[in-house]
Design a protein around this motif. Structure first.
Motif, PDB file in Angstrom:
ATOM      1  N   ILE A   1       0.860  -1.179   0.000  1.00 57.01           N
ATOM      2  CA  ILE A   1       0.000   0.000   0.000  1.00 57.01           C
ATOM      3  C   ILE A   1       0.898   1.233   0.000  1.00 57.01           C
ATOM      4  CG2 ILE A   1      -1.847   1.197   1.237  1.00 57.01           C
ATOM      5  CD1 ILE A   1      -2.178  -1.575   2.786  1.00 57.01           C
ATOM      6  N   GLY A   2       0.541   2.256  -0.762  1.00 57.18           N
ATOM      7  CA  GLY A   2       1.374   3.444  -0.723  1.00 57.18           C
ATOM      8  C   GLY A   2       0.975   4.481  -1.732  1.00 57.18           C
ATOM      9  N   CYS A   3       1.985   5.288  -2.135  1.00 56.19           N
ATOM     10  CA  CYS A   3       1.738   6.354  -3.089  1.00 56.19           C
ATOM     11  C   CYS A   3       3.015   6.694  -3.832  1.00 56.19           C
ATOM     12  CB  CYS A   3       1.168   7.595  -2.408  1.00 56.19           C
ATOM     13  SG  CYS A   3       2.334   8.487  -1.367  1.00 56.19           S
ATOM     14  N   VAL A   4       2.839   7.287  -5.003  1.00 55.18           N
ATOM     15  CA  VAL A   4       3.972   7.814  -5.762  1.00 55.18           C
ATOM     16  C   VAL A   4       4.320   9.176  -5.186  1.00 55.18           C
ATOM     17  CG1 VAL A   4       4.800   8.522  -8.032  1.00 55.18           C
ATOM     18  CG2 VAL A   4       3.234   6.568  -7.823  1.00 55.18           C
ATOM     19  N   PHE A   5       5.563   9.346  -4.761  1.00 60.22           N
ATOM     20  CA  PHE A   5       5.993  10.608  -4.164  1.00 60.22           C
ATOM     21  C   PHE A   5       6.528  11.572  -5.214  1.00 60.22           C
ATOM     22  CE2 PHE A   5       9.573  12.821  -1.752  1.00 60.22           C
ATOM     23  CZ  PHE A   5       8.764  13.876  -1.382  1.00 60.22           C
ATOM     24  N   SER A   6       7.368  11.084  -6.115  1.00 59.74           N
ATOM     25  CA  SER A   6       7.930  11.972  -7.129  1.00 59.74           C
ATOM     26  C   SER A   6       8.245  11.185  -8.392  1.00 59.74           C
ATOM     27  CB  SER A   6       9.203  12.653  -6.610  1.00 59.74           C
ATOM     28  OG  SER A   6      10.249  11.713  -6.454  1.00 59.74           O
ATOM     29  N   GLY A   7       8.312  11.894  -9.520  1.00 61.77           N
ATOM     30  CA  GLY A   7       8.623  11.259 -10.787  1.00 61.77           C
ATOM     31  C   GLY A   7       7.414  10.585 -11.413  1.00 61.77           C
ATOM     32  N   ARG A   8       7.679   9.881 -12.496  1.00 58.24           N
ATOM     33  CA  ARG A   8       6.600   9.230 -13.247  1.00 58.24           C
ATOM     34  C   ARG A   8       7.040   7.850 -13.724  1.00 58.24           C
ATOM     35  NH1 ARG A   8       2.783  13.080 -14.775  1.00 58.24           N
ATOM     36  NH2 ARG A   8       3.421  15.197 -14.223  1.00 58.24           N
ATOM     37  N   GLY A   9       6.047   7.001 -13.915  1.00 58.03           N
ATOM     38  CA  GLY A   9       6.297   5.675 -14.438  1.00 58.03           C
ATOM     39  C   GLY A   9       4.975   5.006 -14.742  1.00 58.03           C
ATOM     40  N   GLU A  10       4.997   3.680 -14.752  1.00 56.04           N
ATOM     41  CA  GLU A  10       3.769   2.923 -14.971  1.00 56.04           C
ATOM     42  C   GLU A  10       3.896   1.560 -14.341  1.00 56.04           C
ATOM     43  OE1 GLU A  10       3.542   3.094 -19.207  1.00 56.04           O
ATOM     44  OE2 GLU A  10       4.798   1.316 -19.500  1.00 56.04           O
ATOM     45  N   CYS A  11       2.744   0.965 -14.082  1.00 54.90           N
ATOM     46  CA  CYS A  11       2.694  -0.398 -13.557  1.00 54.90           C
ATOM     47  C   CYS A  11       1.986  -1.272 -14.582  1.00 54.90           C
ATOM     48  CB  CYS A  11       1.949  -0.437 -12.223  1.00 54.90           C
ATOM     49  SG  CYS A  11       1.867  -2.099 -11.496  1.00 54.90           S
ATOM     50  N   GLU A  12       2.614  -2.391 -14.926  1.00 52.01           N
ATOM     51  CA  GLU A  12       2.018  -3.330 -15.871  1.00 52.01           C
ATOM     52  C   GLU A  12       1.514  -4.551 -15.112  1.00 52.01           C
ATOM     53  OE1 GLU A  12       3.215  -6.294 -19.565  1.00 52.01           O
ATOM     54  OE2 GLU A  12       4.469  -4.537 -19.161  1.00 52.01           O
ATOM     55  N   THR A  13       0.267  -4.938 -15.382  1.00 58.57           N
ATOM     56  CA  THR A  13      -0.329  -6.134 -14.815  1.00 58.57           C
ATOM     57  C   THR A  13      -0.894  -6.973 -15.963  1.00 58.57           C
ATOM     58  OG1 THR A  13      -2.608  -5.335 -14.601  1.00 58.57           O
ATOM     59  CG2 THR A  13      -1.059  -4.701 -12.861  1.00 58.57           C
ATOM     60  N   PRO A  14      -1.343  -8.185 -15.707  1.00 62.63           N
ATOM     61  CA  PRO A  14      -1.962  -8.971 -16.772  1.00 62.63           C
ATOM     62  C   PRO A  14      -3.179  -8.293 -17.394  1.00 62.63           C
ATOM     63  CG  PRO A  14      -1.377 -10.412 -14.949  1.00 62.63           C
ATOM     64  CD  PRO A  14      -1.125  -9.014 -14.486  1.00 62.63           C
ATOM     65  N   GLU A  15      -3.788  -7.330 -16.669  1.00 60.80           N
ATOM     66  CA  GLU A  15      -4.982  -6.653 -17.191  1.00 60.80           C
ATOM     67  C   GLU A  15      -4.656  -5.408 -18.016  1.00 60.80           C
ATOM     68  OE1 GLU A  15      -5.586  -9.315 -14.257  1.00 60.80           O
ATOM     69  OE2 GLU A  15      -4.780  -7.354 -13.690  1.00 60.80           O
ATOM     70  N   GLY A  16      -3.425  -4.903 -17.914  1.00 64.25           N
ATOM     71  CA  GLY A  16      -3.107  -3.695 -18.659  1.00 64.25           C
ATOM     72  C   GLY A  16      -2.050  -2.867 -17.972  1.00 64.25           C
ATOM     73  N   ILE A  17      -1.929  -1.604 -18.394  1.00 64.17           N
ATOM     74  CA  ILE A  17      -0.895  -0.691 -17.908  1.00 64.17           C
ATOM     75  C   ILE A  17      -1.565   0.476 -17.182  1.00 64.17           C
ATOM     76  CG2 ILE A  17       0.922   0.901 -18.606  1.00 64.17           C
ATOM     77  CD1 ILE A  17       1.530  -1.016 -20.918  1.00 64.17           C
ATOM     78  N   ILE A  18      -1.055   0.804 -16.002  1.00 69.58           N
ATOM     79  CA  ILE A  18      -1.610   1.873 -15.185  1.00 69.58           C
ATOM     80  C   ILE A  18      -0.564   2.981 -15.084  1.00 69.58           C
ATOM     81  CG2 ILE A  18      -2.517   2.530 -12.926  1.00 69.58           C
ATOM     82  CD1 ILE A  18      -2.366  -1.137 -13.743  1.00 69.58           C
ATOM     83  N   PRO A  19      -0.859   4.206 -15.514  1.00 70.02           N
ATOM     84  CA  PRO A  19       0.097   5.305 -15.384  1.00 70.02           C
ATOM     85  C   PRO A  19       0.257   5.708 -13.925  1.00 70.02           C
ATOM     86  CG  PRO A  19      -1.979   6.106 -16.260  1.00 70.02           C
ATOM     87  CD  PRO A  19      -2.094   4.617 -16.204  1.00 70.02           C
ATOM     88  N   LEU A  20       1.473   6.083 -13.550  1.00 67.48           N
ATOM     89  CA  LEU A  20       1.781   6.476 -12.185  1.00 67.48           C
ATOM     90  C   LEU A  20       2.376   7.874 -12.190  1.00 67.48           C
ATOM     91  CD1 LEU A  20       3.471   3.144 -11.008  1.00 67.48           C
ATOM     92  CD2 LEU A  20       1.110   3.859 -10.623  1.00 67.48           C
ATOM     93  N   THR A  21       1.758   8.774 -11.457  1.00 67.79           N
ATOM     94  CA  THR A  21       2.213  10.159 -11.356  1.00 67.79           C
ATOM     95  C   THR A  21       2.221  10.560  -9.888  1.00 67.79           C
ATOM     96  OG1 THR A  21      -0.049  10.975 -11.632  1.00 67.79           O
ATOM     97  CG2 THR A  21       1.285  10.752 -13.635  1.00 67.79           C
TER      98      THR A  21
END
Length: 231
Positions: free
Chosen positions: A149-169
């Motif tokens: 459990i948590g949060c993105v503090f700084s920067g950008r990326g993405e998380c890939e799962t079997p269901e798709g890609i989730i942008p992270l900001t």
């Protein structure tokens, strides 16, 4: 976005999500207004933006961006915004720390690093971590045996799962359910993520901790002398 392997949440104020039923946990967030939580719980918090005032049984404390805390009983936090993870029926030490550093101090996987911000007080207890992802990271797909459990503090990326890609900001809150398959990626930006674990396979025990390990009796550690150990 919600899927069997990864859930992301936009910023909000108040209760966000009930989490791992094996380690009863609730994710809360605050956004400027006061958030008050109380009960037979431990609270693990992180200031993601701005300045906040934390009021606990120990007093009132001003926290800056990137600072974190653990507290018990009743907590109120106001100003800025951030997350609080409530671990029910648990007691933590009261601690303040940070701001977090730019990178982790411990090697992790696939070029990433980690810092253990709030370590387990005893073996098996919860912990809070800073994960650092350099630019150009493409992690190996993996799982965890309990919720993350948590949060993105700084920067950008993405998380890939079997269901798709989730942008992270910055400000994206998330829950990765136990055994959820996922991987993180970055391109031209580094990313820092605050991650809470409800349990650990690391930490001191009554028989193994720095004080007892380094107490020597005729050259033998007291950790190896059960007849001396406090019953």
């Amino acid at each position: 976005m919600q899927s069997p392997n990864f859930e992301s949440f936009e910023w909000s104020h108040g209760k966000v999500r009930e989490c791992d039923p094996n380690f009863p946990t609730t994710l809360h967030a605050w956004d400027k207004d006061a958030l008050t939580l109380k009960g037979m719980s431990a609270f693990f918090g992180f200031v993601a933006e701005g300045e906040a005032v934390l009021t606990t049984e120990s007093g009132a404390f001003r926290l800056k961006t990137g600072m974190y805390f653990s507290a018990n009983g009743k907590v109120t936090i106001q100003g800025g915004r951030g997350i609080v993870i409530e671990r029910h029926d648990h007691r933590a030490y009261f601690l303040l720390g940070g701001p977090v550093e730019e990178k982790g101090r411990l090697k992790y996987i696939d070029g990433c690093t980690d810092s253990l911000l709030l370590p387990p007080v005893r073996y098996g207890d919860p912990c809070l971590n800073l994960l650092y992802f350099p630019p150009g990271i493409d992690q190996t797909s993996h799982t965890h045996p309990s919720d993350r459990i948590g949060c993105v503090f700084s920067g950008r990326g993405e998380c890939e799962t079997p269901e798709g890609i989730i942008p992270l900001t910055p400000g994206t809150m998330f829950r990765i359910p136990a055994e959820g398959a996922h991987k993180f990626r970055t391109t031209d930006s580094a990313m820092r993520v605050i991650a809470y674990h409800p349990d650990s396979d690391f930490g001191p025990t009554d028989q193994t901790h720095p004080m007892i390990n380094r107490t020597m009796v005729e050259g033998v550690s007291a950790s190896q002398l059960p007849q001396l150990q406090t019953a």
